[in-house]
Design a protein around this motif. Structure first.
Motif, mmCIF file in Angstrom:
data_model
loop_
_atom_site.group_PDB
_atom_site.id
_atom_site.type_symbol
_atom_site.label_atom_id
_atom_site.label_comp_id
_atom_site.label_asym_id
_atom_site.label_seq_id
_atom_site.Cartn_x
_atom_site.Cartn_y
_atom_site.Cartn_z
ATOM 1 N N GLY A 119 44.264 28.297 40.734
ATOM 2 C CA GLY A 119 44.200 27.928 39.320
ATOM 3 C C GLY A 119 42.794 27.606 38.865
ATOM 4 O O GLY A 119 42.596 26.874 37.889
ATOM 5 N N GLY A 166 42.742 35.163 36.541
ATOM 6 C CA GLY A 166 44.077 34.755 36.938
ATOM 7 C C GLY A 166 44.914 34.266 35.764
ATOM 8 O O GLY A 166 44.728 34.685 34.621
ATOM 9 N N LYS A 167 45.805 33.328 36.046
ATOM 10 C CA LYS A 167 46.798 32.898 35.065
ATOM 11 C C LYS A 167 46.276 31.882 34.063
ATOM 12 O O LYS A 167 46.946 31.608 33.068
ATOM 13 C CB LYS A 167 48.013 32.319 35.784
ATOM 14 N N GLY A 168 45.106 31.286 34.329
ATOM 15 C CA GLY A 168 44.607 30.285 33.401
ATOM 16 C C GLY A 168 43.118 30.081 33.525
ATOM 17 O O GLY A 168 42.466 30.561 34.455
ATOM 18 N N GLY A 174 46.241 30.640 29.251
ATOM 19 C CA GLY A 174 47.133 30.063 30.251
ATOM 20 C C GLY A 174 47.132 28.546 30.233
ATOM 21 O O GLY A 174 48.014 27.908 29.663
#
Length: 339
Positions: free
Chosen positions: A64, A97-99, A176
């Motif tokens: 993250g 990535g996601k955030g 994200g």
């Protein structure tokens, strides 16, 4: 009739834009064999120059993009490179990535493990930035030295503040999640653009944390800062726009294009103009006392991890794991139901 090439600079529209790239090329040829590299890799991020844009991208997507002891050092190095590269007009900060960034890699501290994954031992070993040093100082059965804690957090803050003190504008692209320490980084940027559904906030104010950079009230005002930090609640990217924290927001699938269009517009400006404008506007923030806010907040951030509740949270994290302790922290606020 004279051609454009024969006209004086005063007669040619936008003459100040002419020859910029050629001038940079001649500067490099006169002072060095080759220009600086267009791409570099650091332990926690990558650096790339495309045209007039320097792109700093957090690169720990599996974690993250959690902050480690390397993160502030990597930011300082990459910002300095962008500042000193005459090709660069604007810096774009984002995350893979996601955030964008999930905050500090706190599991290692709370669970009292030796070293978070990814830290570079050579740069931080046996210093206040070494997680092992902090883990020993955070032992509830020992005596806390607040200045060891301050030495660590103040250096994180200085690293993040390199974005605010950079000569050139810094735009943060949030998607994200941008939570906890991730907001410490984003709030130091000159402009924030977020995806509508980005999760933004500082949940650790519920226990074991105070935003150490002290920027919330300066960015969104006293009332809204207290609204977030008295509860640890988060807002969305769309709310961040409504509250004035973000300068723009868009659906996630449109975010990249929105940001690219914006930084391209900034990149058309003369770099000296950008530098002067940023310095002039930052003077207002300095007059508001951002340095004093950071000092007080950094000290209280350390205190919050050594209160009765802070020790209880750390002990619980060491027993059941950091993630479970966080879930228990947030249950009363209904965050698990919202997500």
């Amino acid at each position: 009739m004279s051609t454009d090439s024969e006209k004086s600079a005063a007669e040619r529209p936008a003459a100040w834009r002419e020859g910029w790239d050629e001038g940079i090329d001649s500067l490099y040829s006169a002072t060095r064999d080759t220009p600086p590299p267009d791409s570099l890799e650091f332990p926690t991020l990558t650096y790339e120059v495309t045209g007039r844009i320097a792109r700093i991208t957090f690169n720990r997507p599996k974690q993250g993009n959690a902050i480690t002891a390397d993160t502030p050092l990597d930011l300082v190095a990459s910002v300095e490179r962008a500042d000193l590269d005459p090709r660069v007009h604007v810096i774009l900060l984002s995350g893979r990535g996601k955030g964008f960034c999930g905050g500090y890699d706190l599991g290692a501290f709370a669970e009292r493990s030796q070293r978070p994954e990814g830290d570079g031992p050579d740069r931080v070993r046996d210093t206040p930035l070494d997680p092992r040093v902090q883990a020993a100082n955070h032992d509830p059965s020992g005596v806390w030295d607040p200045m060891i804690d301050y030495a660590m957090m103040s250096r994180y803050n200085r690293g993040f503040a390199s974005l605010m003190h950079a000569n050139k504008p810094v735009v943060a692209k949030l998607h994200g999640f941008c939570v906890a320490g991730g907001t410490d980084i984003a709030l130091h940027c000159d402009q924030i653009i977020a995806a509508d559904d980005t999760k933004i906030g500082y949940p650790p104010t519920r226990v074991w944390g105070v935003p150490a950079t002290g920027l919330w009230a300066h960015r969104i005002g006293d009332q809204r800062a207290k609204r977030l930090l008295f509860t640890g609640d988060c807002i969305t990217g769309r709310q961040a726009l409504d509250w004035g924290l973000a300068v723009d927001a868009a659906p996630a699938e449109e975010l990249d294009q929105l940001v690219e269009d914006y930084v391209a517009r900034i990149a058309q400006m003369p770099v000296n103009q950008l530098m002067m404008i940023k310095l002039a506007l930052n003077s207002a923030l300095h007059a508001q006392g951002i340095a004093n806010s950071a000092l007080i907040s950094t000290v209280f951030d350390g205190v919050s991890r050594h209160s009765r509740e802070g020790y209880a949270f750390q002990t619980r994290s060491a027993t059941v794991g950091f993630r479970q302790a966080v879930r228990e922290r947030d249950e009363a606020f209904g965050d698990q139901k919202k997500s």
